[in-house]
Scaffold this motif. Sequence first.
Motif, PDB file in Angstrom:
ATOM      1  N   PHE A 190      -1.569   1.393   8.685  1.00 27.63           N
ATOM      2  CA  PHE A 190      -0.736   2.157   9.589  1.00 27.63           C
ATOM      3  C   PHE A 190      -0.890   1.608  11.002  1.00 27.63           C
ATOM      4  O   PHE A 190      -1.859   0.994  11.348  1.00 27.63           O
ATOM      5  N   GLY A 191       0.090   1.899  11.840  1.00 30.62           N
ATOM      6  CA  GLY A 191      -0.006   1.479  13.223  1.00 30.62           C
ATOM      7  C   GLY A 191       1.337   1.044  13.764  1.00 30.62           C
ATOM      8  O   GLY A 191       2.377   1.154  13.111  1.00 30.62           O
ATOM      9  N   GLU A 239      10.377  -1.275   6.069  1.00 26.23           N
ATOM     10  CA  GLU A 239      10.305  -1.255   4.610  1.00 26.23           C
ATOM     11  C   GLU A 239       9.019  -0.589   4.138  1.00 26.23           C
ATOM     12  O   GLU A 239       9.036   0.245   3.216  1.00 26.23           O
ATOM     13  N   SER A 240       7.896  -0.932   4.766  1.00 27.97           N
ATOM     14  CA  SER A 240       6.623  -0.316   4.392  1.00 27.97           C
ATOM     15  C   SER A 240       6.630   1.176   4.665  1.00 27.97           C
ATOM     16  O   SER A 240       6.107   1.970   3.874  1.00 27.97           O
ATOM     17  N   LYS A 241       7.237   1.576   5.801  1.00 26.53           N
ATOM     18  CA  LYS A 241       7.283   2.996   6.140  1.00 26.53           C
ATOM     19  C   LYS A 241       8.118   3.772   5.124  1.00 26.53           C
ATOM     20  O   LYS A 241       7.763   4.889   4.733  1.00 26.53           O
ATOM     21  N   THR A 242       9.240   3.175   4.676  1.00 28.53           N
ATOM     22  CA  THR A 242      10.088   3.840   3.684  1.00 28.53           C
ATOM     23  C   THR A 242       9.330   4.035   2.376  1.00 28.53           C
ATOM     24  O   THR A 242       9.377   5.116   1.763  1.00 28.53           O
ATOM     25  N   LYS A 243       8.629   2.986   1.917  1.00 27.92           N
ATOM     26  CA  LYS A 243       7.857   3.085   0.681  1.00 27.92           C
ATOM     27  C   LYS A 243       6.777   4.143   0.800  1.00 27.92           C
ATOM     28  O   LYS A 243       6.528   4.907  -0.141  1.00 27.92           O
ATOM     29  N   LEU A 244       6.143   4.205   1.982  1.00 24.62           N
ATOM     30  CA  LEU A 244       5.068   5.173   2.186  1.00 24.62           C
ATOM     31  C   LEU A 244       5.605   6.597   2.197  1.00 24.62           C
ATOM     32  O   LEU A 244       4.993   7.511   1.628  1.00 24.62           O
ATOM     33  N   LEU A 276      -5.257   8.493   3.106  1.00 27.49           N
ATOM     34  CA  LEU A 276      -4.132   7.564   3.161  1.00 27.49           C
ATOM     35  C   LEU A 276      -3.255   7.817   4.375  1.00 27.49           C
ATOM     36  O   LEU A 276      -2.636   6.896   4.907  1.00 27.49           O
ATOM     37  N   ASN A 277      -3.215   9.057   4.833  1.00 29.02           N
ATOM     38  CA  ASN A 277      -2.317   9.446   5.923  1.00 29.02           C
ATOM     39  C   ASN A 277      -2.996   9.427   7.281  1.00 29.02           C
ATOM     40  O   ASN A 277      -2.387   9.788   8.274  1.00 29.02           O
ATOM     41  N   ASP A 278      -4.260   9.002   7.334  1.00 29.31           N
ATOM     42  CA  ASP A 278      -5.019   9.019   8.587  1.00 29.31           C
ATOM     43  C   ASP A 278      -5.191   7.587   9.089  1.00 29.31           C
ATOM     44  O   ASP A 278      -5.914   6.808   8.489  1.00 29.31           O
ATOM     45  N   PRO A 279      -4.537   7.210  10.189  1.00 24.45           N
ATOM     46  CA  PRO A 279      -4.632   5.833  10.690  1.00 24.45           C
ATOM     47  C   PRO A 279      -6.026   5.436  11.129  1.00 24.45           C
ATOM     48  O   PRO A 279      -6.342   4.266  11.230  1.00 24.45           O
ATOM     49  N   LYS A 280      -6.930   6.397  11.379  1.00 18.66           N
ATOM     50  CA  LYS A 280      -8.286   6.052  11.814  1.00 18.66           C
ATOM     51  C   LYS A 280      -9.097   5.444  10.680  1.00 18.66           C
ATOM     52  O   LYS A 280     -10.058   4.732  10.909  1.00 18.66           O
ATOM     53  N   PHE A 281      -8.690   5.750   9.427  1.00 17.04           N
ATOM     54  CA  PHE A 281      -9.469   5.280   8.295  1.00 17.04           C
ATOM     55  C   PHE A 281      -8.681   4.321   7.410  1.00 17.04           C
ATOM     56  O   PHE A 281      -9.059   4.055   6.289  1.00 17.04           O
ATOM     57  N   ALA A 296       0.829  -1.204   0.000  1.00 16.88           N
ATOM     58  CA  ALA A 296       0.000   0.000   0.000  1.00 16.88           C
ATOM     59  C   ALA A 296       0.863   1.253   0.000  1.00 16.88           C
ATOM     60  O   ALA A 296       1.926   1.289   0.626  1.00 16.88           O
ATOM     61  N   PRO A 297       0.419   2.298  -0.728  1.00 11.78           N
ATOM     62  CA  PRO A 297      -0.875   2.441  -1.396  1.00 11.78           C
ATOM     63  C   PRO A 297      -0.931   1.901  -2.821  1.00 11.78           C
ATOM     64  O   PRO A 297      -1.908   2.126  -3.507  1.00 11.78           O
ATOM     65  N   GLN A 298       0.120   1.207  -3.283  1.00  6.26           N
ATOM     66  CA  GLN A 298       0.062   0.595  -4.610  1.00  6.26           C
ATOM     67  C   GLN A 298      -0.848  -0.629  -4.596  1.00  6.26           C
ATOM     68  O   GLN A 298      -1.191  -1.157  -3.537  1.00  6.26           O
TER      69      GLN A 298
END
Length: 444
Positions: free
Chosen positions: A364-365, A371-376, A355-360, A186-188
């Motif tokens: 995220f979390g 690796e996921s954080k770097t891609k994001l 995409l940037n809101d963990p509530k929706f 995500a988000p791909q």
Amino acid sequence: MGSTKPIFRDLDPDDPEPETTEIESLCMNCHSNGITRILLTKIPFYKEIVLMSFLCNSCGYQNNEIQSGAPISEKGVRFTLHVKTSADLNRQLVKSDYASLKVVEVDFEIPSKSQKGEVTTVEGVINRSIVALEQDQIIRKVQHPETAAQIDIFIQKLQELKDVKTPFTVILEDISGNSFIENPQAPQKDPNCTNEFFKRSKEQDHELGVFTPQEMGSEQNSGILKPISEDQFILEDLEGEVLQFPTNCSNCGSPCETNMKMTNIPHFKEVVIMATTCDVCGHRSNEVKSGGGIEPTGVHIEVDINGRGDFSRDILKSETCDLKIPQLKLEVGPHALGGRFTTVEGLLVAVKEQLNDPKFSHMFGDSQNAESKTKLDEFFEKFDQILEGKTSITVVLDDPAGNSYVQSMGEEDLTLRITRYERSHEQNEELGLNDIKTENYTCN
């Protein structure tokens, strides 16, 4: 003065006032009275939940239970995951009470309502199944040795799944729509997992406690839902009025009001705009629904955005429309943003905020890996360049209902390309049109 705190608050161990509700209830172990504590809260990856904890001071018996507090989705959801590597086993998985899970290659199925809802991983589901099958195996080997031998063989098959020597397929189907499988890309787009929404049958609606107004009862027999008479509201009144009706906040569940108004988009059709503001948590939402029914054909729209000068173009994304930005390898399904009437800039900002809101979002979390954080981070850096007008993109809208629209900047607008197409059988089924002749629909 009433409380101004949300009904469903974030799970926080330092919360000085968790607002638990205590109810005296019967202990099923010693039949004395114990205390049940109920807490409405939110946890990562599972939206709103109801925590219930029972304790009996007489015998010490205690019991804990989790139930989903999220609303039932309009449609069910089906995830098909092709597990090819050990990384796929580590995907976060949300499984509600109404979800069934199948592993196709070993002919294994966990029926709906056979387990309580849980937040786990794909490997966690396999491990829990193994533990359940191993239970009472010692006694079973004595009383029913042939059955025990067959269970041992099947347990070995489940153990081998965790080694991923050969790919296998997991199908997660939930009629309530409240289950989920994580997309590590995500988000791909997810290369190994697909999801589709389906319309529930009448029996499935009844299983969830969802009934039509006719099933709830007519006005004559004191039904809960009352029908609106045919001449109670006329079109001219609706177009000139801002109507209000009570609802619950989608963020915290507190009572609030939604404002609704019908308006006309020039060169397009009538739409219904609904706006909700919650005075408790401050959450705001806007939604647009078509006021003219489903079009006889679907519409595919491509518009080139070459700078901030194109950001003011009006755009309507209906609740049945897919959104794609090929340059970002981004695909947003119709249920992510809902219906919106805004500008190109407003739509892009809404995509980024969601995409940037963990509530929706489920990606995220605390469990997000490096690796996921770097891609994001790289993704959002590219997104910011687009919002600054430094990168050209193409916004693609594909709406099988034909209710989406992009403003043209002139008779020879070469940056805007609109194509009408015939819907497939599956798309008609998704829109609930298989029993209706589409030629009876007229285009406004």
